[in-house]
Design a protein around this motif. Sequence first.
Motif, PDB file in Angstrom:
ATOM      1  N   PRO A 120      35.172  63.865 -18.944  1.00 24.13           N
ATOM      2  CA  PRO A 120      34.842  64.709 -17.788  1.00 24.13           C
ATOM      3  C   PRO A 120      35.662  64.383 -16.544  1.00 24.13           C
ATOM      4  O   PRO A 120      36.045  63.249 -16.304  1.00 24.13           O
ATOM      5  CB  PRO A 120      33.363  64.397 -17.544  1.00 24.13           C
ATOM      6  N   GLN A 121      35.908  65.410 -15.770  1.00 20.15           N
ATOM      7  CA  GLN A 121      36.556  65.275 -14.465  1.00 20.15           C
ATOM      8  C   GLN A 121      35.501  64.928 -13.415  1.00 20.15           C
ATOM      9  O   GLN A 121      35.761  64.176 -12.496  1.00 20.15           O
ATOM     10  CB  GLN A 121      37.235  66.584 -14.100  1.00 20.15           C
ATOM     11  N   ALA A 122      34.305  65.499 -13.591  1.00 20.09           N
ATOM     12  CA  ALA A 122      33.254  65.308 -12.600  1.00 20.09           C
ATOM     13  C   ALA A 122      31.883  65.445 -13.239  1.00 20.09           C
ATOM     14  O   ALA A 122      31.733  66.088 -14.276  1.00 20.09           O
ATOM     15  CB  ALA A 122      33.389  66.336 -11.482  1.00 20.09           C
ATOM     16  N   ILE A 123      30.913  64.816 -12.584  1.00 20.46           N
ATOM     17  CA  ILE A 123      29.505  64.987 -12.938  1.00 20.46           C
ATOM     18  C   ILE A 123      28.831  65.591 -11.714  1.00 20.46           C
ATOM     19  O   ILE A 123      28.880  65.017 -10.627  1.00 20.46           O
ATOM     20  CB  ILE A 123      28.827  63.654 -13.306  1.00 20.46           C
ATOM     21  N   ILE A 124      28.252  66.753 -11.903  1.00 21.63           N
ATOM     22  CA  ILE A 124      27.482  67.391 -10.837  1.00 21.63           C
ATOM     23  C   ILE A 124      26.016  67.208 -11.202  1.00 21.63           C
ATOM     24  O   ILE A 124      25.544  67.750 -12.199  1.00 21.63           O
ATOM     25  CB  ILE A 124      27.860  68.876 -10.697  1.00 21.63           C
ATOM     26  N   ASP A 125      25.333  66.428 -10.411  1.00 20.01           N
ATOM     27  CA  ASP A 125      23.953  66.061 -10.715  1.00 20.01           C
ATOM     28  C   ASP A 125      23.003  67.024 -10.009  1.00 20.01           C
ATOM     29  O   ASP A 125      22.962  67.101  -8.789  1.00 20.01           O
ATOM     30  CB  ASP A 125      23.681  64.629 -10.260  1.00 20.01           C
ATOM     31  N   LEU A 126      22.245  67.774 -10.809  1.00 22.54           N
ATOM     32  CA  LEU A 126      21.290  68.747 -10.284  1.00 22.54           C
ATOM     33  C   LEU A 126      19.857  68.312 -10.564  1.00 22.54           C
ATOM     34  O   LEU A 126      18.962  69.140 -10.664  1.00 22.54           O
ATOM     35  CB  LEU A 126      21.570  70.122 -10.903  1.00 22.54           C
ATOM     36  N   ARG A 127      19.641  67.009 -10.664  1.00 28.67           N
ATOM     37  CA  ARG A 127      18.298  66.486 -10.942  1.00 28.67           C
ATOM     38  C   ARG A 127      17.575  66.163  -9.643  1.00 28.67           C
ATOM     39  O   ARG A 127      18.195  65.820  -8.642  1.00 28.67           O
ATOM     40  CB  ARG A 127      18.391  65.223 -11.801  1.00 28.67           C
ATOM     41  N   ILE A 128      16.270  66.241  -9.692  1.00 31.66           N
ATOM     42  CA  ILE A 128      15.457  65.875  -8.530  1.00 31.66           C
ATOM     43  C   ILE A 128      15.521  64.371  -8.307  1.00 31.66           C
ATOM     44  O   ILE A 128      15.665  63.905  -7.192  1.00 31.66           O
ATOM     45  CB  ILE A 128      13.991  66.334  -8.716  1.00 31.66           C
ATOM     46  N   ALA A 129      15.433  63.615  -9.402  1.00 27.80           N
ATOM     47  CA  ALA A 129      15.503  62.158  -9.336  1.00 27.80           C
ATOM     48  C   ALA A 129      16.726  61.689 -10.110  1.00 27.80           C
ATOM     49  O   ALA A 129      16.646  61.419 -11.301  1.00 27.80           O
ATOM     50  CB  ALA A 129      14.229  61.544  -9.921  1.00 27.80           C
ATOM     51  N   PRO A 130      17.876  61.609  -9.455  1.00 28.57           N
ATOM     52  CA  PRO A 130      19.120  61.295 -10.160  1.00 28.57           C
ATOM     53  C   PRO A 130      19.300  59.803 -10.459  1.00 28.57           C
ATOM     54  O   PRO A 130      20.020  59.093  -9.766  1.00 28.57           O
ATOM     55  CB  PRO A 130      20.197  61.806  -9.209  1.00 28.57           C
ATOM     56  N   ARG A 131      18.638  59.325 -11.492  1.00 29.16           N
ATOM     57  CA  ARG A 131      18.813  57.943 -11.949  1.00 29.16           C
ATOM     58  C   ARG A 131      20.128  57.833 -12.720  1.00 29.16           C
ATOM     59  O   ARG A 131      20.522  58.747 -13.421  1.00 29.16           O
ATOM     60  CB  ARG A 131      17.693  57.532 -12.906  1.00 29.16           C
ATOM     61  N   LEU A 132      20.770  56.694 -12.595  1.00 34.02           N
ATOM     62  CA  LEU A 132      22.004  56.447 -13.329  1.00 34.02           C
ATOM     63  C   LEU A 132      21.897  55.172 -14.163  1.00 34.02           C
ATOM     64  O   LEU A 132      22.905  54.513 -14.425  1.00 34.02           O
ATOM     65  CB  LEU A 132      23.190  56.364 -12.360  1.00 34.02           C
ATOM     66  N   ASP A 133      20.683  54.840 -14.598  1.00 40.47           N
ATOM     67  CA  ASP A 133      20.486  53.608 -15.357  1.00 40.47           C
ATOM     68  C   ASP A 133      21.131  53.652 -16.741  1.00 40.47           C
ATOM     69  O   ASP A 133      21.348  52.610 -17.351  1.00 40.47           O
ATOM     70  CB  ASP A 133      19.003  53.267 -15.475  1.00 40.47           C
ATOM     71  N   PHE A 134      21.502  54.818 -17.220  1.00 37.07           N
ATOM     72  CA  PHE A 134      22.204  54.903 -18.503  1.00 37.07           C
ATOM     73  C   PHE A 134      23.704  54.660 -18.327  1.00 37.07           C
ATOM     74  O   PHE A 134      24.443  54.610 -19.298  1.00 37.07           O
ATOM     75  CB  PHE A 134      21.957  56.241 -19.203  1.00 37.07           C
ATOM     76  N   VAL A 135      24.147  54.509 -17.065  1.00 36.92           N
ATOM     77  CA  VAL A 135      25.548  54.191 -16.781  1.00 36.92           C
ATOM     78  C   VAL A 135      25.690  52.699 -16.486  1.00 36.92           C
ATOM     79  O   VAL A 135      26.562  52.028 -17.034  1.00 36.92           O
ATOM     80  CB  VAL A 135      26.081  55.023 -15.596  1.00 36.92           C
ATOM     81  N   ALA A 136      24.814  52.164 -15.609  1.00 39.73           N
ATOM     82  CA  ALA A 136      24.852  50.750 -15.236  1.00 39.73           C
ATOM     83  C   ALA A 136      23.493  50.347 -14.667  1.00 39.73           C
ATOM     84  O   ALA A 136      22.629  51.193 -14.422  1.00 39.73           O
ATOM     85  CB  ALA A 136      25.951  50.491 -14.226  1.00 39.73           C
ATOM     86  N   ASN A 137      23.314  49.041 -14.430  1.00 41.27           N
ATOM     87  CA  ASN A 137      22.015  48.516 -13.977  1.00 41.27           C
ATOM     88  C   ASN A 137      21.617  49.009 -12.594  1.00 41.27           C
ATOM     89  O   ASN A 137      20.442  49.265 -12.332  1.00 41.27           O
ATOM     90  CB  ASN A 137      22.027  46.988 -13.977  1.00 41.27           C
TER      91      ASN A 137
END
Length: 179
Positions: free
Chosen positions: A64-81
Amino acid sequence: MANVISLAAHLQKRSAAEPIERLLPPKGTQLALPFSTPHSLVLVFADHFYHRRSFEAFVEHTHPQAIIDLRIAPRLDFVANTRALALRTLELDDINYLDVRGRFEQKAIPSLTWFSSLLSEVKIIFSALEISHRTILLFFDDSELLRRFSLELDRDYDVVVAEQRYIENVLADADQLQM
């Protein structure tokens, strides 16, 4: 039939005279399309990423070139701690991250025009991104919003909805390649 010229014979002489190496681009060169193509969009229900390995495999697969996050609660724990470490990881992978909905929710917008305003905001982001043939991921946590975006964006863009089964298959393929 004296006025008929054999075009096939002419082409064979011409192509046989030119060396093959001259016709082909240099090795390792990516061919550019002679026209601009719309972004390829991958819509993902982000809860389908159960752990980091599934996200890593998906990123390796989609580039991907970009991630556009359209979530109400944008957690990124699946990327890093931590969020800071996740954003740094995405930056190192040359992936832009945009939390659109978090920024968008701060504006006071009547509920009747909310979806169309959010959609137009996302389209503005598409046009602001540099032209690239890499995909753009859109993360959702609302299946109805994902469905509506899929219907609307499919008119102008190449849209793929990555179902859970698809993500699991990508992970299985990546794990199989590592063996």
